[in-house]
Scaffold this motif. Sequence first.
Motif, mmCIF file in Angstrom:
data_model
loop_
_atom_site.group_PDB
_atom_site.id
_atom_site.type_symbol
_atom_site.label_atom_id
_atom_site.label_comp_id
_atom_site.label_asym_id
_atom_site.label_seq_id
_atom_site.Cartn_x
_atom_site.Cartn_y
_atom_site.Cartn_z
ATOM 1 N N ASN A 52 34.945 -53.579 90.081
ATOM 2 C CA ASN A 52 34.842 -53.997 91.489
ATOM 3 C C ASN A 52 35.966 -54.891 91.987
ATOM 4 O OD1 ASN A 52 32.404 -52.663 92.289
ATOM 5 N ND2 ASN A 52 31.298 -54.076 90.934
ATOM 6 N N ILE A 53 37.095 -54.910 91.294
ATOM 7 C CA ILE A 53 38.215 -55.769 91.699
ATOM 8 C C ILE A 53 38.774 -55.321 93.058
ATOM 9 C CG2 ILE A 53 40.583 -56.482 91.128
ATOM 10 C CD1 ILE A 53 39.792 -56.135 88.148
ATOM 11 N N SER A 54 38.889 -56.262 94.005
ATOM 12 C CA SER A 54 39.541 -55.952 95.293
ATOM 13 C C SER A 54 41.029 -56.200 95.128
ATOM 14 C CB SER A 54 38.990 -56.861 96.392
ATOM 15 O OG SER A 54 37.582 -56.863 96.352
ATOM 16 N N TYR A 55 41.757 -55.159 94.786
ATOM 17 C CA TYR A 55 43.172 -55.301 94.440
ATOM 18 C C TYR A 55 43.987 -55.961 95.540
ATOM 19 C CZ TYR A 55 41.954 -52.464 90.450
ATOM 20 O OH TYR A 55 41.371 -52.006 89.300
ATOM 21 N N GLU A 56 43.617 -55.702 96.797
ATOM 22 C CA GLU A 56 44.405 -56.259 97.900
ATOM 23 C C GLU A 56 44.307 -57.786 97.936
ATOM 24 O OE1 GLU A 56 41.635 -54.631 98.143
ATOM 25 O OE2 GLU A 56 40.261 -55.901 99.309
ATOM 26 N N LYS A 57 43.273 -58.352 97.268
ATOM 27 C CA LYS A 57 43.123 -59.813 97.271
ATOM 28 C C LYS A 57 43.904 -60.492 96.144
ATOM 29 C CE LYS A 57 38.653 -60.022 99.594
ATOM 30 N NZ LYS A 57 37.204 -59.945 99.333
ATOM 31 N N VAL A 58 44.497 -59.693 95.249
ATOM 32 C CA VAL A 58 45.236 -60.247 94.113
ATOM 33 C C VAL A 58 46.719 -60.352 94.466
ATOM 34 C CG1 VAL A 58 45.876 -59.909 91.703
ATOM 35 C CG2 VAL A 58 43.600 -59.212 92.497
ATOM 36 N N ASP A 59 47.256 -61.558 94.418
ATOM 37 C CA ASP A 59 48.688 -61.699 94.704
ATOM 38 C C ASP A 59 49.432 -62.177 93.457
ATOM 39 O OD1 ASP A 59 48.235 -64.368 94.370
ATOM 40 O OD2 ASP A 59 48.370 -64.871 96.493
ATOM 41 N N MET A 60 50.734 -62.442 93.610
ATOM 42 C CA MET A 60 51.563 -62.807 92.457
ATOM 43 C C MET A 60 51.175 -64.147 91.866
ATOM 44 S SD MET A 60 55.392 -61.496 93.319
ATOM 45 C CE MET A 60 55.270 -61.952 95.055
ATOM 46 N N LEU A 61 50.507 -64.975 92.668
ATOM 47 C CA LEU A 61 50.132 -66.315 92.187
ATOM 48 C C LEU A 61 48.730 -66.327 91.584
ATOM 49 C CD1 LEU A 61 51.526 -68.402 95.176
ATOM 50 C CD2 LEU A 61 52.566 -68.081 92.926
ATOM 51 N N SER A 62 48.127 -65.146 91.438
ATOM 52 C CA SER A 62 46.779 -65.081 90.884
ATOM 53 C C SER A 62 46.812 -64.926 89.369
ATOM 54 C CB SER A 62 46.020 -63.881 91.468
ATOM 55 O OG SER A 62 45.987 -63.939 92.875
ATOM 56 N N ILE A 63 45.803 -65.508 88.733
ATOM 57 C CA ILE A 63 45.560 -65.306 87.299
ATOM 58 C C ILE A 63 44.227 -64.572 87.195
ATOM 59 C CG2 ILE A 63 44.827 -66.523 85.195
ATOM 60 C CD1 ILE A 63 47.684 -66.890 85.421
#
Lengths: 240, 240
Positions: free
Chosen positions: A205-216
């Motif tokens: 269920n990961i919302s890929y659009e919410k993951v940016d380069m600063l995310s872990i």
Amino acid sequence: MAKLYVIGIGPGGREHMTLKAVETIKKSDIIVGYTPYIDYLGDLVKGKEIYSTGMKGEIERCKLAIKKVKEGKNTAIISTGDAGLYGMAGPILELKEDIEVEIIPGVTAAFSAASELGSPIMHDFASISLSDLLTPWEVIEKRIEKAAEGDFVIAIYNPRSKGRKDHLEKAVEIMLKYKEGDTPVGIVKNSGRGNTEIILTTLVNISYEKVDMLSILIIGNSNTYVKDDQMITPRGYHIR
Amino acid sequence: MAKLYVIGIGPGGREHMTLKAVETIKKSDIIVGYTPYIDYLGDLVKGKEIYSTGMKGEIERCKLAIKKVKEGKNTAIISTGDAGLYGMAGPILELKEDIEVEIIPGVTAAFSAASELGSPIMHDFASISLSDLLTPWEVIEKRIEKAAEGDFVIAIYNPRSKGRKDHLEKAVEIMLKYKEGDTPVGIVKNSGRGNTEIILTTLVNISYEKVDMLSILIIGNSNTYVKDDQMITPRGYHIR
């Protein structure tokens, strides 16, 4: 004799710096680092000779820092997190020639993110960067596969690169060969920096659009569960 | 409302504690921890109500700390390294009931050891504990195998347990199926504690009798090399 200090300043917030990192910055004449990291240091570097460069300038920063030490100046080169994991310690030691170098460890983003999610790591884990700037994508894919096969908790650094945007999708596809779709996943943006954002989800269920380069991202192992909005990996038994 | 702080104090030396760990200990009424860890804190805990127990008393310590918070006391429970890796964060969150808990991350022993060896981790790595107190040995063996197969740098915690003494020998045997015999290995005893001892060797030349329970081992990946007595893992390319 002048010395080069490679300093891991932690995830960004002053509170997560070690006493040694703070003291060493204070006693350094020159501070070298990526511009936003220098900004985290605020008044700690006031009045010092500062050399900050953009993201691509890593090797340039290393060479500049080494040059300054040779000129007799105590110089600190700044890494976020721990200087020895995806940080500046390696390039400096590869380039250092005959100068004296001291590496000062710090709190890496995965541990800071974990502390904000609960205790999602806790046991054996693998740290994998999805950046293929310096590593062939095939190597990264193989590591994801083996880490998932070994039921490791997996901490993902650099989940999104400006270039290819589908790295994370591909990584998840591989992990799903070995991990259940409902495996808990914690996504932390700006960990340890005050403006932290946390998303608790599952592998399917990961919302890929919410993951940016600063995310872990922290992906659980087969025992990881969520209780009271906290992601918990037990140490291999049930406590009661 | 009283709060329970789970604090990672780093490898042991005061200098590697974060500012937040120090501040939180100062503002806590009660300190709970394994006796030798409390000793690391020295004058930081002077005058505080201290509850220290032996190595086997982990769950007992967690329950005591939770009880104290319910009695209205701000309580700090101490972990070495990072509280979220092989530390107290997990057991506390599993047992906490309805009290408020904050986890304060720290510098884990593998990063402290790495900073003393050079830059042996630097890139993707796997952290594996050889203790089979809480994890079946078969699971540990599988993780060693997969981590070696994925060419991860491998950080080994708890290389020797009082019970079985041959864990490390068996782990090395498995790693040698995928890693060359001359793969650099760094062994660090009492990392970050002043009386640090460092051994640089290779996978086939480990002196097992010199490895004790307080040692951390870092096994390189296929690119790791030794230069000027420093163990260096490049970030995937050659810098020149």
